[in-house]
Design an enzyme around this catalytic site. Structure first.
Site, mmCIF file in Angstrom:
data_model
loop_
_atom_site.group_PDB
_atom_site.id
_atom_site.type_symbol
_atom_site.label_atom_id
_atom_site.label_comp_id
_atom_site.label_asym_id
_atom_site.label_seq_id
_atom_site.Cartn_x
_atom_site.Cartn_y
_atom_site.Cartn_z
ATOM 1 N N LYS A 166 0.864 -1.203 0.058
ATOM 2 C CA LYS A 166 0.060 0.047 -0.012
ATOM 3 C C LYS A 166 0.869 1.038 0.061
ATOM 4 C CE LYS A 166 -3.953 -1.989 2.189
ATOM 5 N NZ LYS A 166 -4.742 -1.945 3.519
ATOM 6 N N CYS A 167 2.304 1.276 -0.047
ATOM 7 C CA CYS A 167 3.213 2.319 0.116
ATOM 8 C C CYS A 167 3.914 2.406 -1.071
ATOM 9 C CB CYS A 167 4.025 1.661 1.492
ATOM 10 S SG CYS A 167 5.539 3.119 1.382
ATOM 11 N N GLY A 168 3.775 3.671 -1.628
ATOM 12 C CA GLY A 168 4.273 4.002 -3.053
ATOM 13 C C GLY A 168 5.821 3.848 -2.786
#
Length: 141
Positions: free
Chosen positions: A11-13
């Site tokens: 979920k983390c770019g």
């Protein structure tokens, strides 16, 4: 091929960009979804020591438990902060990458280039449009 491990949150770019730079070097890493399978306390302590940073530096500040627990207060010892990270894995900053060349908290994501055992195989642009590697595999930033 040497082994590379990434403690990853899809979920983390920043974590996604780091994973794709590892793959852009022709490496398929061991991906540990640390929110589902958190590191043991001993493993986390070793990762922090190998990175040469403080416990507080690996503590993720941009999440609800950090604020709710008042973890910005300097009263918390390293042992207590580790306890919180074990109880709430979201407090572990990411991505952490381990290679034969070192262990690094890859924020920003291009820091992974410092420890990859293979060169980039082509151009790489982050999700936000920032070019990191050119078509020849040379680092731009």
């Amino acid at each position: 091929m040497s082994e590379v491990t990434i403690y990853h949150n899809p979920k983390c770019g920043t974590s996604r960009n780091t994973l794709e730079m590892i793959r852009n070097a022709g490496i398929e890493p061991n991906v540990i979804l640390y929110l589902e399978t958190p590191p043991t306390r001993d493993t986390l302590v070793k990762l922090i020591a190998d990175m040469g940073i403080s416990v507080r530096e690996v503590l993720r500040q941009k999440c609800d438990p950090y604020v709710e627990l008042g973890l910005d207060d300097p009263k918390w010892t390293d042992e207590q902060l580790l306890d919180f990270m074990m109880q709430h894995p979201i407090l572990i900053n990411r991505p952490i990458v381990v290679t034969e060349l070192g262990t690094k908290l890859c924020r920003p994501s291009e820091l992974v280039l410092d420890i990859l055992p293979a060169a980039q195989q082509g151009a790489f642009t982050k999700e936000d449009g920032e070019a990191v590697v050119d078509a020849e595999g040379k680092r731009l930033i």
